[in-house]
Design a protein around this motif. Structure first.
Motif, PDB file in Angstrom:
ATOM      1  N   UNK A 195      20.034  44.742 -18.127  1.00 29.97           N
ATOM      2  CA  UNK A 195      21.519  44.568 -18.244  1.00 29.97           C
ATOM      3  C   UNK A 195      21.811  43.289 -17.646  1.00 29.97           C
ATOM      4  N   UNK A 196      21.074  42.738 -16.511  1.00 30.28           N
ATOM      5  CA  UNK A 196      21.422  41.239 -16.061  1.00 30.28           C
ATOM      6  C   UNK A 196      20.835  40.195 -17.198  1.00 30.28           C
ATOM      7  N   UNK A 197      19.814  40.395 -17.833  1.00 29.90           N
ATOM      8  CA  UNK A 197      19.516  39.523 -18.761  1.00 29.90           C
ATOM      9  C   UNK A 197      20.153  39.140 -19.886  1.00 29.90           C
ATOM     10  N   UNK A 198      20.827  40.319 -20.394  1.00 29.80           N
ATOM     11  CA  UNK A 198      21.825  40.634 -21.453  1.00 29.80           C
ATOM     12  C   UNK A 198      22.946  39.809 -21.130  1.00 29.80           C
ATOM     13  N   UNK A 199      23.720  40.211 -20.068  1.00 33.10           N
ATOM     14  CA  UNK A 199      24.709  39.363 -19.554  1.00 33.10           C
ATOM     15  C   UNK A 199      24.649  37.693 -19.313  1.00 33.10           C
ATOM     16  N   UNK A 200      23.397  37.376 -18.668  1.00 33.41           N
ATOM     17  CA  UNK A 200      23.106  36.064 -18.596  1.00 33.41           C
ATOM     18  C   UNK A 200      23.071  35.345 -19.970  1.00 33.41           C
ATOM     19  N   UNK A 201      22.328  35.810 -21.248  1.00 31.68           N
ATOM     20  CA  UNK A 201      22.471  35.332 -22.436  1.00 31.68           C
ATOM     21  C   UNK A 201      23.949  35.172 -23.045  1.00 31.68           C
ATOM     22  N   UNK A 202      24.616  36.216 -22.588  1.00 32.12           N
ATOM     23  CA  UNK A 202      26.127  36.036 -23.311  1.00 32.12           C
ATOM     24  C   UNK A 202      27.111  35.224 -22.447  1.00 32.12           C
ATOM     25  N   UNK A 203      26.784  35.163 -21.078  1.00 35.37           N
ATOM     26  CA  UNK A 203      27.432  34.047 -20.174  1.00 35.37           C
ATOM     27  C   UNK A 203      27.098  32.568 -20.556  1.00 35.37           C
ATOM     28  N   UNK A 204      25.595  32.582 -20.936  1.00 34.21           N
ATOM     29  CA  UNK A 204      25.137  31.218 -21.298  1.00 34.21           C
ATOM     30  C   UNK A 204      25.897  30.644 -22.537  1.00 34.21           C
ATOM     31  N   UNK A 205      25.718  31.725 -23.554  1.00 31.91           N
ATOM     32  CA  UNK A 205      26.566  31.395 -24.891  1.00 31.91           C
ATOM     33  C   UNK A 205      27.911  31.103 -24.759  1.00 31.91           C
ATOM     34  N   UNK A 206      28.599  31.774 -23.982  1.00 29.72           N
ATOM     35  CA  UNK A 206      30.212  31.502 -23.430  1.00 29.72           C
ATOM     36  C   UNK A 206      30.218  30.183 -23.123  1.00 29.72           C
ATOM     37  N   UNK A 207      29.616  29.650 -21.963  1.00 31.71           N
ATOM     38  CA  UNK A 207      29.604  28.247 -21.273  1.00 31.71           C
ATOM     39  C   UNK A 207      29.142  27.309 -22.655  1.00 31.71           C
ATOM     40  N   UNK A 208      28.317  27.616 -23.335  1.00 33.09           N
ATOM     41  CA  UNK A 208      28.168  26.788 -24.272  1.00 33.09           C
ATOM     42  C   UNK A 208      29.245  26.645 -25.324  1.00 33.09           C
ATOM     43  N   UNK A 209      29.783  27.865 -25.786  1.00 27.63           N
ATOM     44  CA  UNK A 209      31.161  27.702 -26.587  1.00 27.63           C
ATOM     45  C   UNK A 209      32.143  26.897 -26.072  1.00 27.63           C
ATOM     46  N   UNK A 210      32.395  26.961 -24.557  1.00 30.22           N
ATOM     47  CA  UNK A 210      33.603  26.570 -24.214  1.00 30.22           C
ATOM     48  C   UNK A 210      33.326  24.953 -23.874  1.00 30.22           C
ATOM     49  N   UNK A 211      32.126  24.758 -23.315  1.00 28.61           N
ATOM     50  CA  UNK A 211      31.924  23.256 -23.119  1.00 28.61           C
ATOM     51  C   UNK A 211      31.173  22.446 -23.977  1.00 28.61           C
ATOM     52  N   UNK A 212      30.529  23.027 -24.810  1.00 25.68           N
ATOM     53  CA  UNK A 212      29.685  22.356 -25.788  1.00 25.68           C
ATOM     54  C   UNK A 212      28.334  22.077 -25.235  1.00 25.68           C
ATOM     55  N   UNK A 213      27.981  22.379 -24.010  1.00 26.76           N
ATOM     56  CA  UNK A 213      26.617  22.057 -23.555  1.00 26.76           C
ATOM     57  C   UNK A 213      25.450  22.781 -24.060  1.00 26.76           C
ATOM     58  N   UNK A 214      24.201  22.082 -24.288  1.00 21.42           N
ATOM     59  CA  UNK A 214      23.468  23.123 -24.960  1.00 21.42           C
ATOM     60  C   UNK A 214      22.865  24.095 -24.105  1.00 21.42           C
ATOM     61  N   UNK A 215      22.463  25.241 -24.593  1.00 25.54           N
ATOM     62  CA  UNK A 215      22.104  26.557 -23.922  1.00 25.54           C
ATOM     63  C   UNK A 215      20.822  26.150 -22.864  1.00 25.54           C
ATOM     64  N   UNK A 216      19.983  25.044 -23.199  1.00 26.27           N
ATOM     65  CA  UNK A 216      19.027  25.031 -22.203  1.00 26.27           C
ATOM     66  C   UNK A 216      19.175  24.315 -21.178  1.00 26.27           C
ATOM     67  N   UNK A 217      20.628  23.723 -21.045  1.00 28.97           N
ATOM     68  CA  UNK A 217      21.102  22.945 -19.936  1.00 28.97           C
ATOM     69  C   UNK A 217      21.578  23.929 -18.961  1.00 28.97           C
ATOM     70  N   UNK A 218      21.883  25.350 -19.485  1.00 27.13           N
ATOM     71  CA  UNK A 218      22.658  26.322 -18.600  1.00 27.13           C
ATOM     72  C   UNK A 218      21.347  27.124 -18.075  1.00 27.13           C
ATOM     73  N   UNK A 219      21.168  27.071 -16.725  1.00 25.48           N
ATOM     74  CA  UNK A 219      20.078  27.793 -16.007  1.00 25.48           C
ATOM     75  C   UNK A 219      20.698  28.552 -15.203  1.00 25.48           C
ATOM     76  N   UNK A 220      19.941  29.718 -14.781  1.00 29.77           N
ATOM     77  CA  UNK A 220      20.389  30.683 -13.541  1.00 29.77           C
ATOM     78  C   UNK A 220      20.894  29.905 -12.331  1.00 29.77           C
ATOM     79  N   UNK A 221      20.037  29.056 -12.017  1.00 30.62           N
ATOM     80  CA  UNK A 221      20.520  28.192 -10.603  1.00 30.62           C
ATOM     81  C   UNK A 221      21.356  27.093 -10.646  1.00 30.62           C
ATOM     82  N   UNK A 222      21.860  26.888 -11.927  1.00 30.02           N
ATOM     83  CA  UNK A 222      22.797  26.104 -12.332  1.00 30.02           C
ATOM     84  C   UNK A 222      24.162  25.956 -11.360  1.00 30.02           C
TER      85      UNK A 222
END
Length: 187
Positions: free
Chosen positions: A61-88
């Motif tokens: 469940x946590x990994x699934x949410x992480x991928x969804x959050x990462x995609x949402x941040x990418x969608x909103x900010x335009x940041x590349x997914x590889x730039x969005x890490x758990x400790x960011x």
């Protein structure tokens, strides 16, 4: 094993019950609540209520949410997914001037309404809010939101959510499912 964190049975117990009920979308009766003495008992209760499979692990469940959050941040900010890490630090990822507004947009991209209490408060001045904090909070509050209607719960997933709610409500991070709540720090 505990790392020195403690919490009180009164309000914490009520908040735990409410947290589990919200996370799983089902009620814990008063008769059930008084019998719950360990995290394992809560896991067993919800596993039975959900008809959770013991034979498969399922998606974390946590990994699934992480991928969804990462995609949402990418969608909103335009940041590349590889730039969005758990400790960011979210304050470094989202525009500082419109932080709360952008965070609301991230919640919206996840089809969730941003709660008033998330991302504000005294703790925010002393501790950076990370992607991991956001993922853990969403996992504890909306785990079923990211599952398909056809997907069946597994015991492993139920245990992940039960633990996530305990961590979210109490702040206790190190405990064993077999420990009674008194030894975890609820007295």
């Amino acid at each position: 094993m505990l790392s020195g964190e403690k919490f009180n049975m009164g309000l914490d117990a009520v908040e735990l019950i409410m947290g589990w009920e919200k996370a799983f979308g089902m009620e814990i009766t008063d008769d059930e609540a008084v019998t719950l003495q360990t995290p394992q008992m809560v896991i067993n209760l919800f596993s039975a209520k959900l008809g959770a499979s013991k034979t498969s692990v399922g998606v974390c469940p946590t990994m699934r949410v992480y991928y969804c959050v990462r995609q949402a941040i990418h969608q909103v900010t335009g940041l590349q997914c590889r730039e969005i890490k758990l400790n960011s630090n979210l304050r470094n990822l989202l525009p500082k001037r419109n932080f709360q507004e952008t965070l609301s947009e991230v919640f919206s991209a996840l089809n969730l309404q941003k709660p008033r209490s998330f991302g504000v408060g005294v703790d925010m001045f002393f501790k950076p809010l990370t992607v991991k904090d956001l993922v853990n909070w969403i996992t504890a509050h909306y785990p079923g939101h990211f599952m398909s209607k056809e997907e069946l719960w597994t015991v492993w997933q139920v245990s992940s959510i039960v633990r996530a709610v305990i961590r979210d409500v109490t702040g206790v991070t190190h405990f064993n499912d077999a420990h009674d709540f008194y030894h975890i720090g609820i007295n």
